[in-house]
Scaffold this motif. Structure first.
Motif, PDB file in Angstrom:
ATOM      1  N   ASP A  17      -8.370  -0.678   5.610  1.00  0.00           N
ATOM      2  CA  ASP A  17      -7.648  -2.011   4.664  1.00  0.00           C
ATOM      3  C   ASP A  17      -8.385  -3.157   4.248  1.00  0.00           C
ATOM      4  O   ASP A  17      -8.655  -4.135   3.266  1.00  0.00           O
ATOM      5  CB  ASP A  17      -6.053  -2.631   5.511  1.00  0.00           C
ATOM      6  CG  ASP A  17      -4.825  -0.959   5.430  1.00  0.00           C
ATOM      7  OD1 ASP A  17      -4.081  -1.157   6.422  1.00  0.00           O
ATOM      8  OD2 ASP A  17      -5.373  -0.674   4.378  1.00  0.00           O
ATOM      9  N   TYR A  26     -14.435   9.169   4.463  1.00  0.00           N
ATOM     10  CA  TYR A  26     -15.064   6.569   4.634  1.00  0.00           C
ATOM     11  C   TYR A  26     -16.303   6.583   4.328  1.00  0.00           C
ATOM     12  O   TYR A  26     -16.449   5.574   4.150  1.00  0.00           O
ATOM     13  CB  TYR A  26     -14.614   6.985   6.449  1.00  0.00           C
ATOM     14  CG  TYR A  26     -14.819   5.195   6.393  1.00  0.00           C
ATOM     15  CD1 TYR A  26     -15.888   5.188   7.706  1.00  0.00           C
ATOM     16  CD2 TYR A  26     -14.246   4.248   6.639  1.00  0.00           C
ATOM     17  CE1 TYR A  26     -15.760   3.731   7.509  1.00  0.00           C
ATOM     18  CE2 TYR A  26     -13.883   3.522   7.202  1.00  0.00           C
ATOM     19  CZ  TYR A  26     -14.981   2.853   7.593  1.00  0.00           C
ATOM     20  OH  TYR A  26     -14.876   1.291   7.742  1.00  0.00           O
ATOM     21  N   GLU A  47      -4.320   8.574   7.122  1.00  0.00           N
ATOM     22  CA  GLU A  47      -4.379   7.683   8.073  1.00  0.00           C
ATOM     23  C   GLU A  47      -5.431   7.112   9.098  1.00  0.00           C
ATOM     24  O   GLU A  47      -5.272   7.049   9.919  1.00  0.00           O
ATOM     25  CB  GLU A  47      -3.241   7.821   9.182  1.00  0.00           C
ATOM     26  CG  GLU A  47      -0.994   7.607   7.926  1.00  0.00           C
ATOM     27  CD  GLU A  47      -0.408   7.453   8.768  1.00  0.00           C
ATOM     28  OE1 GLU A  47      -0.375   8.058   9.825  1.00  0.00           O
ATOM     29  OE2 GLU A  47       0.659   7.668   7.860  1.00  0.00           O
ATOM     30  N   TYR A  48      -6.400   7.445   8.213  1.00  0.00           N
ATOM     31  CA  TYR A  48      -7.292   7.757   8.811  1.00  0.00           C
ATOM     32  C   TYR A  48      -8.649   5.633   9.150  1.00  0.00           C
ATOM     33  O   TYR A  48      -8.518   5.661   7.542  1.00  0.00           O
ATOM     34  CB  TYR A  48      -8.550   8.516   8.399  1.00  0.00           C
ATOM     35  CG  TYR A  48     -10.244   8.813   9.052  1.00  0.00           C
ATOM     36  CD1 TYR A  48     -11.390   8.103   8.492  1.00  0.00           C
ATOM     37  CD2 TYR A  48     -10.069   8.872  10.743  1.00  0.00           C
ATOM     38  CE1 TYR A  48     -12.201   8.703   9.174  1.00  0.00           C
ATOM     39  CE2 TYR A  48     -11.628   9.522  11.354  1.00  0.00           C
ATOM     40  CZ  TYR A  48     -12.724   8.764  11.010  1.00  0.00           C
ATOM     41  OH  TYR A  48     -13.725   8.494  11.308  1.00  0.00           O
ATOM     42  N   ARG A  49      -8.768   5.286   9.778  1.00  0.00           N
ATOM     43  CA  ARG A  49      -9.140   3.983  10.347  1.00  0.00           C
ATOM     44  C   ARG A  49      -8.521   3.172   9.660  1.00  0.00           C
ATOM     45  O   ARG A  49      -9.224   1.714   9.060  1.00  0.00           O
ATOM     46  CB  ARG A  49     -10.976   4.264   9.413  1.00  0.00           C
ATOM     47  CG  ARG A  49     -11.756   5.240  10.980  1.00  0.00           C
ATOM     48  CD  ARG A  49     -12.771   4.918  10.334  1.00  0.00           C
ATOM     49  NE  ARG A  49     -14.068   4.310  10.720  1.00  0.00           N
ATOM     50  CZ  ARG A  49     -15.428   3.818  11.101  1.00  0.00           C
ATOM     51  NH1 ARG A  49     -16.364   5.382  10.885  1.00  0.00           N
ATOM     52  NH2 ARG A  49     -15.914   2.995  11.135  1.00  0.00           N
ATOM     53  N   GLU A  50      -7.427   2.583   9.588  1.00  0.00           N
ATOM     54  CA  GLU A  50      -6.592   2.883   8.155  1.00  0.00           C
ATOM     55  C   GLU A  50      -7.443   0.663   8.470  1.00  0.00           C
ATOM     56  O   GLU A  50      -7.160  -0.019   7.364  1.00  0.00           O
ATOM     57  CB  GLU A  50      -5.534   2.257   8.901  1.00  0.00           C
ATOM     58  CG  GLU A  50      -4.723   3.682   8.271  1.00  0.00           C
ATOM     59  CD  GLU A  50      -3.133   3.886   9.172  1.00  0.00           C
ATOM     60  OE1 GLU A  50      -3.484   4.008  10.579  1.00  0.00           O
ATOM     61  OE2 GLU A  50      -2.516   3.932   7.790  1.00  0.00           O
ATOM     62  N   ASP A  51      -7.194   0.552   9.862  1.00  0.00           N
ATOM     63  CA  ASP A  51      -7.511  -0.917   9.517  1.00  0.00           C
ATOM     64  C   ASP A  51      -8.212  -1.630   8.893  1.00  0.00           C
ATOM     65  O   ASP A  51      -8.886  -2.378   8.314  1.00  0.00           O
ATOM     66  CB  ASP A  51      -7.797  -1.548  11.182  1.00  0.00           C
ATOM     67  CG  ASP A  51      -6.465  -1.779  12.018  1.00  0.00           C
ATOM     68  OD1 ASP A  51      -6.304  -1.737  13.020  1.00  0.00           O
ATOM     69  OD2 ASP A  51      -5.449  -1.643  10.538  1.00  0.00           O
ATOM     70  N   LYS A  72       1.110  -1.307   0.275  1.00  0.00           N
ATOM     71  CA  LYS A  72       0.087  -0.349   0.369  1.00  0.00           C
ATOM     72  C   LYS A  72       0.730   1.448  -0.199  1.00  0.00           C
ATOM     73  O   LYS A  72       2.488   0.867   0.346  1.00  0.00           O
ATOM     74  CB  LYS A  72      -0.507   0.154   1.195  1.00  0.00           C
ATOM     75  CG  LYS A  72      -1.541  -0.894   1.289  1.00  0.00           C
ATOM     76  CD  LYS A  72      -2.589  -1.109   2.729  1.00  0.00           C
ATOM     77  CE  LYS A  72      -3.897  -2.589   2.501  1.00  0.00           C
ATOM     78  NZ  LYS A  72      -3.659  -3.221   1.614  1.00  0.00           N
ATOM     79  N   GLY A 127      -5.898   7.073   3.058  1.00  0.00           N
ATOM     80  CA  GLY A 127      -4.330   6.244   3.381  1.00  0.00           C
ATOM     81  C   GLY A 127      -3.336   7.216   3.819  1.00  0.00           C
ATOM     82  O   GLY A 127      -2.638   7.806   4.710  1.00  0.00           O
ATOM     83  N   LYS A 175      -9.804   5.584  -1.226  1.00  0.00           N
ATOM     84  CA  LYS A 175      -8.759   4.537  -0.065  1.00  0.00           C
ATOM     85  C   LYS A 175      -7.335   5.029  -0.219  1.00  0.00           C
ATOM     86  O   LYS A 175      -7.378   5.655   0.337  1.00  0.00           O
ATOM     87  CB  LYS A 175      -8.596   3.471  -0.904  1.00  0.00           C
ATOM     88  CG  LYS A 175      -8.052   2.245   0.103  1.00  0.00           C
ATOM     89  CD  LYS A 175      -7.818   1.084  -1.530  1.00  0.00           C
ATOM     90  CE  LYS A 175      -5.938   0.921  -2.375  1.00  0.00           C
ATOM     91  NZ  LYS A 175      -6.042   0.135  -2.544  1.00  0.00           N
ATOM     92  N   LYS A 197       3.199  -5.061  10.073  1.00  0.00           N
ATOM     93  CA  LYS A 197       2.859  -4.203   9.028  1.00  0.00           C
ATOM     94  C   LYS A 197       4.737  -4.324   8.837  1.00  0.00           C
ATOM     95  O   LYS A 197       5.168  -3.673   9.919  1.00  0.00           O
ATOM     96  CB  LYS A 197       2.673  -3.412   8.588  1.00  0.00           C
ATOM     97  CG  LYS A 197       0.676  -3.188   8.543  1.00  0.00           C
ATOM     98  CD  LYS A 197       0.047  -2.434   8.115  1.00  0.00           C
ATOM     99  CE  LYS A 197      -0.959  -1.843   8.018  1.00  0.00           C
ATOM    100  NZ  LYS A 197      -2.097  -1.005   7.138  1.00  0.00           N
TER     101      LYS A 197
END
Lengths: 162, 300, 384
Positions: free
Chosen positions: B114, B69, B107-111, A43, B104, B100, A87
């Motif tokens: 992903d 989101y 870095e918001y609600r990354e999990d 990513k 990214g 997306k 990661k």
């Protein structure tokens, strides 16, 4: 309205295809053999600016690597420290003229790395070697077969030219 | 204003279809909010994503991040509901990608991002793998087959057996996706064979009897590896013209099998980039004869 | 004459737990990871057992609650994880139902006990540098031996040697082993094994030096024949096999074997390649020639052979294979034999192999046309 419509379109014209980057790690075994661990879930993106290529952050989930055998997938992930740091993250990437540097964080250890790369129009292919002991990974061995500490890494990242 | 709202609705439908899980109305509200309610943030985000400019999470409100989101998940829903790579998917994918990347960078609600990304990727890969494509190929096979004949005499009939070898140059086409292939192959046949009596007192023997013909084969196979290895079954029509010499003694005559025969065979194929190796092993229907071939081909 | 040789060979039993050179398709170009014998065949190492359990055998019949690690832990002798490093045991049974002359009045069904025996392994020093391997098993008599009352031995050892890795790259092995030559396919009836006399009872006492370097692997083998055999029959000589790694996963090799006894002098040479097509698929190809010179009598001949073995793995545990073989047992003869053998090999669980093969043999002779010969084999292999 038309402007809004156009802006919407422009906003959303990408980033190209859905293709993400990929990583291949070639691992040698002792006494003999080898395997390649592959992940297609790299990513992050690259930015081009006047001949220089850069990226804030590239990352890959360590459990996304496939080695051709389920048990080996598990061992590979654990060896890379996925239980404590899921990661691997490469940050501060800067490259030009076929060479680049960045900071790789793996298994809780952060180290500077350097790499060579080829610019293939819409894809950057970078290659480098890593020594697992630099990242405090123990020497890997399973039932008498040892894994080489030094592995060859190939990273492919989409980076279309504007 | 109403007219504008109406156009946005039409454009949204045109671009994205109706995401059932979130409802068209909900998506439209979000899109409207994205375009109109946060112009400064949207402009910054656009530059950040499209031009690679650096952006900081602190420059964006929580409300805006949540909006991004929601749009991300909305387009994901549209894609995941599709059963094929239809125009709706083709149009939704770039939008999905945009949001997306935006999330990214923040870095918001990354999990969660992903996890959804993995699902979408897997789904799109499956849709891509299901897509059938037409491929053409040319090949050259080396084949062997046997044919029966009979030497009819005044008192007895003697079975004759011909064992043949020959070359089959041909072309074919297959409709295939990642897992299945349906193929049609046409080939010529040029070879020769030796014939002799299987048993009995009468002797009959001839060597290098020319054989000329062709083969039409229809097959279905399963592609078993990412390199394109394939195994399958094939039915074919084999036409062979091969004239055995009539005995000089007029009391004897030779009757041969029909020129056309039907075979069922098992084939395997291994690809090396454009080229492939193929083997074929089968049996003639209604006749006790086995056919096999090995060959090389190229895919276009 | 050749048919008689073939018939006898078909009726004889193959020997040891087999080598599977096609596992190059799983990323294992060398046999050393999985076998104590660096050229393949013989008992499996701990790693070889684990790979057999996790990578080769199907997982479909295992309980869902079992992890791959647990499956690997059960790969030891009697499904136990070894608790000590120096001593290993393996037991094998291989049986086969053979249907010969299929579809003819002389069609015959027979069950053949191909192998029933055990192996003992002792290993010492770091990384098991020093190993002692011994095998003993039931020795089935061939029909001809039964008819003439010869070969009454009921037990036979096909492998016993001591091996020492001088360095990780170089090792020395002394004792009774198969000669280092060609691709060591499991099918002892393969023409590539019959012509150069590399079949299930052709082991020899000797000393072998094995080397495994970056991109290269090879062995040099000097031998004095099987010391359990009558002296005048022992083939004394030397062989060499070398392989070059191509790209990452493929191998290209050549072999040479020269030997003689009081009656026959033999020279065999071959080229071979093993190609990994990933995910368990592989292609093996060998072509060679054997010159056989009768000392003191007539009967010299040069024979030629070729083997193409193809493997595809549709799902884990299941292999579809085809053996395509060519043989001209005597170049001065007009006859050529081609044998086609599709088969299926299935490993439903670890320690169990089920296999079925269909062999069609066709002879090409400008002077005569003959019916194809058919044989069907159903094999079971169990190891503990």
């Amino acid at each position: 309205m038309k402007k809004t419509f156009l802006n919407l379109i422009l906003l959303l014209v990408p980033i190209q295809s859905f293709a993400e980057g990929s990583i291949q790690i070639a691992v040698k075994l002792t006494p003999a053999g080898s395997f390649v661990a592959k992940s297609e879930r790299l990513k992050g993106d690259l930015t081009r600016n006047q001949g220089e290529i850069s990226s804030q952050k590239l990352s890959v989930s360590l459990d996304s690597f496939k080695t051709g055998m389920s048990l080996r997938d598990e061992h590979f992930c654990k060896h890379l420290g996925c239980e404590s740091q899921p990661k691997a993250v490469l940050s501060g990437l800067k490259a030009s003229g076929g060479k680049g540097t960045g900071s790789l964080e793996l298994n809780g250890v952060k180290r500077d790395i350097s790499f060579n790369y080829e610019d293939k129009d819409s894809m950057i292919v970078a290659k480098f070697e890593l020594n697992s002991t630099d990242f405090k990974m123990p020497h890997a061995k399973y039932l008498g077969v040892e894994v080489s500490d030094v592995v060859s890494v190939e990273v492919r990242v989409p980076a279309p030219k504007k | 204003m109403k007219k504008r709202g109406g156009w946005v609705w039409v454009i949204t439908l045109f671009l994205c279809g109706v995401p059932e899980s979130f409802g068209a109305d909900q998506m439209n509200d979000w899109i409207k909010a994205f375009n109109k309610n946060h112009p400064v943030e949207t402009a910054k985000m656009r530059n950040g994503v499209n031009r690679g400019e650096e952006i900081k999470g602190s420059d964006f409100s929580q409300e805006y991040k949540e909006l991004l989101y929601n749009l991300y998940q909305g387009y994901a829903s549209r894609i995941i509901e599709s059963k094929s790579l239809d125009p709706g998917v083709t149009k939704s994918t770039p939008q999905f990608e945009f949001f997306k990347k935006a999330l990214g960078k923040l870095e918001y609600r990354e999990d969660e991002v992903d996890s959804t990304s993995d699902r979408i990727r897997s789904h799109l890969t499956q849709l891509e793998e299901k897509k059938y494509r037409l491929r053409w190929r040319a090949f050259l096979h080396y084949m062997s087959w046997q044919s029966q004949a009979a030497l009819v005499g005044p008192f007895e009939t003697t079975s004759l057996l011909t064992t043949n070898l020959g070359f089959c140059p041909g072309v074919g086409a297959s409709l295939e996706n990642r897992f299945w292939a349906l193929s049609l192959d046409l080939s010529g046949l040029y070879g020769s064979g030796g014939v002799s009596a299987v048993q009995g007192l009468v002797e009959y023997q001839q060597s290098q009897v020319p054989a000329l013909g062709g083969r039409i084969a229809i097959g279905g196979g399963r592609i078993v590896s990412s390199s394109g290895s394939e195994v399958g079954l094939r039915g074919s029509l084999l036409f062979v013209r091969q004239n055995l010499t009539k005995p000089s003694d007029s009391q004897y005559s030779v009757t041969q099998d029909k020129m056309i025969s039907y075979t069922v065979s098992l084939f395997s194929r291994w690809r090396f980039n454009r080229f492939y190796l193929e083997t074929d092993f089968g049996r003639t229907v209604a006749r006790p004869s086995t056919l096999w071939s090995i060959g090389l081909g190229s895919v276009f | 004459m050749m048919r008689a040789v073939l018939a006898i060979a078909m009726l004889m039993a193959p020997g040891l737990a087999s080598a599977y050179p096609q596992f190059i398709g799983h990323g294992y170009p060398s046999c050393m990871n999985c076998h104590y014998n660096p050229m393949g065949n013989g008992p499996l190492t701990d790693y070889g057992r684990a790979v057999g359990a996790d990578g080769i055998a199907s997982g479909a019949l295992y309980p869902k609650s079992w992890s791959e690690e647990k499956v690997a832990d059960l790969s030891g002798f009697l499904f136990r994880t070894p608790v000590q490093k120096h001593f290993r045991v393996q037991a094998n049974y291989r049986g086969m139902e053979m249907v010969s002359s299929v579809g003819t009045p002389s069609e015959r069904w027979s069950w053949i006990h191909m192998q029933a025996g055990g192996q003992l392994i002792l290993k010492f020093l770091e990384n098991d540098r020093l190993t002692f391997v011994g095998e003993v098993g039931y020795n089935p008599s061939s029909n001809s031996a039964k008819a003439t009352g010869q070969d009454k031995r009921k037990l036979r050892t096909r492998e016993h040697y001591v091996g020492f890795r001088i360095t990780p790259e170089v090792g020395v092995y002394a004792g009774l082993m198969d000669k280092a030559y060609g691709i060591r396919v499991a099918e002892h009836i393969a023409f590539s094994r019959i012509l150069p006399e590399m079949t299930q009872n052709d082991q020899t006492h000797g000393v072998m030096i094995h080397g495994l370097f970056e991109g290269w692997e090879g062995a040099l083998h000097g031998f004095v024949g099987n010391l359990l055999q009558a002296k005048d029959l022992r083939q004394v000589g030397a062989s060499a096999q070398i392989e070059r790694q191509l790209f990452t996963d493929h191998r290209l090799g050549m072999s040479l074997l020269s030997s003689k006894n009081d009656y026959v002098k033999m020279l065999s040479y071959s080229l071979h390649t093993r190609l990994s097509l990933s995910e368990g698929s592989a292609l093996l190809l060998e072509a060679g020639q054997t010159e056989r010179i009768s000392l003191g009598s007539r009967g010299d001949r040069i024979g030629r052979y070729a083997l193409l073995q193809t493997y595809t793995r549709p799902v884990r545990g299941l292999y579809c294979l085809t053996n395509i073989e060519y043989m001209k047992s005597d170049l001065s003869s007009a006859a050529t034999t081609v044998r086609w053998g599709p088969g299926i090999q299935y490993f439903p669980v670890q320690k169990l192999e089920l296999r079925t093969d269909l062999y069609q043999t066709r002879t090409f002779n400008p002077n005569a046309s003959t019916q194809d010969g058919w044989t069907i084999l159903f094999q079971t292999n169990v190891w503990l």
